[in-house]
Design a protein around this motif. Structure first.
Motif, PDB file in Angstrom:
ATOM      1  N   TYR A 287       0.831  -1.209   0.000  1.00 25.45           N
ATOM      2  CA  TYR A 287       0.000   0.000   0.000  1.00 25.45           C
ATOM      3  C   TYR A 287       0.865   1.260   0.000  1.00 25.45           C
ATOM      4  O   TYR A 287       0.639   2.183  -0.788  1.00 25.45           O
ATOM      5  CB  TYR A 287      -0.926   0.001   1.221  1.00 25.45           C
ATOM      6  CG  TYR A 287      -1.569   1.346   1.456  1.00 25.45           C
ATOM      7  CD1 TYR A 287      -2.628   1.763   0.663  1.00 25.45           C
ATOM      8  CD2 TYR A 287      -1.088   2.211   2.440  1.00 25.45           C
ATOM      9  CE1 TYR A 287      -3.203   3.006   0.855  1.00 25.45           C
ATOM     10  CE2 TYR A 287      -1.655   3.452   2.635  1.00 25.45           C
ATOM     11  CZ  TYR A 287      -2.717   3.849   1.842  1.00 25.45           C
ATOM     12  OH  TYR A 287      -3.281   5.078   2.027  1.00 25.45           O
ATOM     13  N   LEU A 288       1.871   1.299   0.873  1.00 24.95           N
ATOM     14  CA  LEU A 288       2.671   2.510   1.018  1.00 24.95           C
ATOM     15  C   LEU A 288       3.448   2.849  -0.246  1.00 24.95           C
ATOM     16  O   LEU A 288       3.543   4.021  -0.640  1.00 24.95           O
ATOM     17  CB  LEU A 288       3.638   2.368   2.199  1.00 24.95           C
ATOM     18  CG  LEU A 288       3.009   2.330   3.592  1.00 24.95           C
ATOM     19  CD1 LEU A 288       4.077   2.111   4.655  1.00 24.95           C
ATOM     20  CD2 LEU A 288       2.231   3.604   3.874  1.00 24.95           C
ATOM     21  N   PHE A 289       4.022   1.818  -0.887  1.00 21.12           N
ATOM     22  CA  PHE A 289       4.884   2.080  -2.039  1.00 21.12           C
ATOM     23  C   PHE A 289       4.193   1.860  -3.387  1.00 21.12           C
ATOM     24  O   PHE A 289       4.692   2.321  -4.407  1.00 21.12           O
ATOM     25  CB  PHE A 289       6.125   1.194  -1.958  1.00 21.12           C
ATOM     26  CG  PHE A 289       6.946   1.429  -0.731  1.00 21.12           C
ATOM     27  CD1 PHE A 289       7.702   2.578  -0.605  1.00 21.12           C
ATOM     28  CD2 PHE A 289       6.958   0.518   0.306  1.00 21.12           C
ATOM     29  CE1 PHE A 289       8.465   2.820   0.531  1.00 21.12           C
ATOM     30  CE2 PHE A 289       7.718   0.738   1.448  1.00 21.12           C
ATOM     31  CZ  PHE A 289       8.472   1.891   1.560  1.00 21.12           C
ATOM     32  N   GLY A 290       3.061   1.154  -3.382  1.00 18.38           N
ATOM     33  CA  GLY A 290       2.384   0.882  -4.642  1.00 18.38           C
ATOM     34  C   GLY A 290       1.091   1.623  -4.851  1.00 18.38           C
ATOM     35  O   GLY A 290       0.671   1.853  -5.987  1.00 18.38           O
ATOM     36  N   VAL A 291       0.440   2.033  -3.755  1.00 18.06           N
ATOM     37  CA  VAL A 291      -0.876   2.660  -3.868  1.00 18.06           C
ATOM     38  C   VAL A 291      -0.842   4.105  -3.406  1.00 18.06           C
ATOM     39  O   VAL A 291      -1.303   5.007  -4.119  1.00 18.06           O
ATOM     40  CB  VAL A 291      -1.929   1.870  -3.054  1.00 18.06           C
ATOM     41  CG1 VAL A 291      -3.287   2.569  -3.116  1.00 18.06           C
ATOM     42  CG2 VAL A 291      -2.038   0.438  -3.556  1.00 18.06           C
TER      43      VAL A 291
END
Length: 300
Positions: A287-291
């Motif tokens: 979530y943090l790095f992809g979304v």
């Protein structure tokens, strides 16, 4: 040139929180990771994980629990969060009367104990003395009633929907707060362009609250993969019927502490806890790095 001033007061204020967090989170975490690498005969390396993922006696139970956990999470994502967004949009409408009473009524279940919620819903859904059959009968739908908590195909979904009922107030309140943070000027400008009603929410408000929805999604993910209380209270440590409601939390409990004829194995329990930690860590990092990087944030 004078040396930069060291701001020691920052460290002083941060020290209590850092010490408490280290004592109750960081040290136990590394203790669990260390325990997972040992067995009765001493250091085993990753052998506990090979047994957990490769030995049918362990892997079948682990993958069953993981699959149930994923389904538990999916129901919350597809039911709880959309309903929370819809309720927030309705409560944020200036035309709605008694909005404060509705917010309170919807949020109250979130402060109830898991024990109370699990016990009450078992009474409600009981085919012997529950009120669900009579309530469905009052509207001519008694034929739809079934012992949902006692059937393998419906028990987990039923418990997930009970959890949705209890916690839908959390995403509702977070989204409601995000909607209130949108300046009135933005909404007035959209209304002057002829965007009103549902179109206003879909085209203007929804894009502005996407970061809040993202935070709610990751909180839902972490909370669901740490779930334990409701399943344990409603179905017991064996997560019946026939492990149909077994999730990683109940599987960890039986393995670490033992239950009935199953002896406790702290090392295998630590391996399961480590696997849970890595699954949650992977989801949060995704979530943090992809979304999150793709969500546009607006500053007003």
């Amino acid at each position: 040139m004078a040396a930069p001033k060291v701001r020691w007061h920052i460290a002083v204020f941060l020290a209590p929180a850092v010490l408490v967090y280290t004592a109750i989170m960081i040290i136990p975490l590394f203790g669990t990771l260390n325990l997972a690498l040992y067995g009765e005969e001493g250091f085993r390396g990753f052998q506990n994980f090979r047994v957990l993922f490769g030995d049918p006696l362990w892997s079948d139970a682990f993958w069953n629990a993981l699959g149930n956990n994923i389904w538990f999470f999916v129901i919350h994502m597809l039911v709880q969060n959309p309903i929370g967004v819809l309720l927030a949009a309705l409560l944020a409408s200036p035309r709605l009367r008694f909005a404060a009473a509705y917010r309170t009524a919807i949020f109250v279940p979130t402060i109830l104990s898991f024990v109370i919620v699990g016990f009450v819903w078992k009474l409600i859904l009981s085919p012997l003395w529950g009120i669900a059959p009579s309530m469905l009968g009052a509207i001519g739908l008694k034929g739809l009633f079934a012992p949902w908590l006692g059937q393998e195909g419906s028990a987990l979904t039923t418990l997930a929907l009970i959890s949705v009922w209890q916690f839908v107030g959390i995403p509702m309140m977070l989204i409601y707060a995000a909607l209130l943070s949108i300046p009135d000027e933005v909404l007035e400008a959209a209304e002057m362009d002829g965007i009103t009603g549902w179109a206003l929410f879909r085209k203007v408000q929804l894009p502005l609250i996407l970061p809040a929805i993202g935070i709610i999604s990751i909180l839902t993910f972490v909370g669901n993969f740490n779930a334990f209380d409701l399943i344990y209270v409603s179905q017991g440590a064996l997560a019946g019927p026939d492990f149909a409601t077994d999730i990683l939390g109940t599987f960890l409990y039986r393995t670490f502490f033992g239950f009935q004829l199953q002896l406790g194995d702290p090392n295998m329990g630590a391996a399961i806890a480590t696997a849970m930690f890595l699954i949650i860590l992977a989801g949060v990092c995704l979530y943090l790095f992809g979304v999150q990087r793709r969500l546009r944030r607006y500053q007003f």
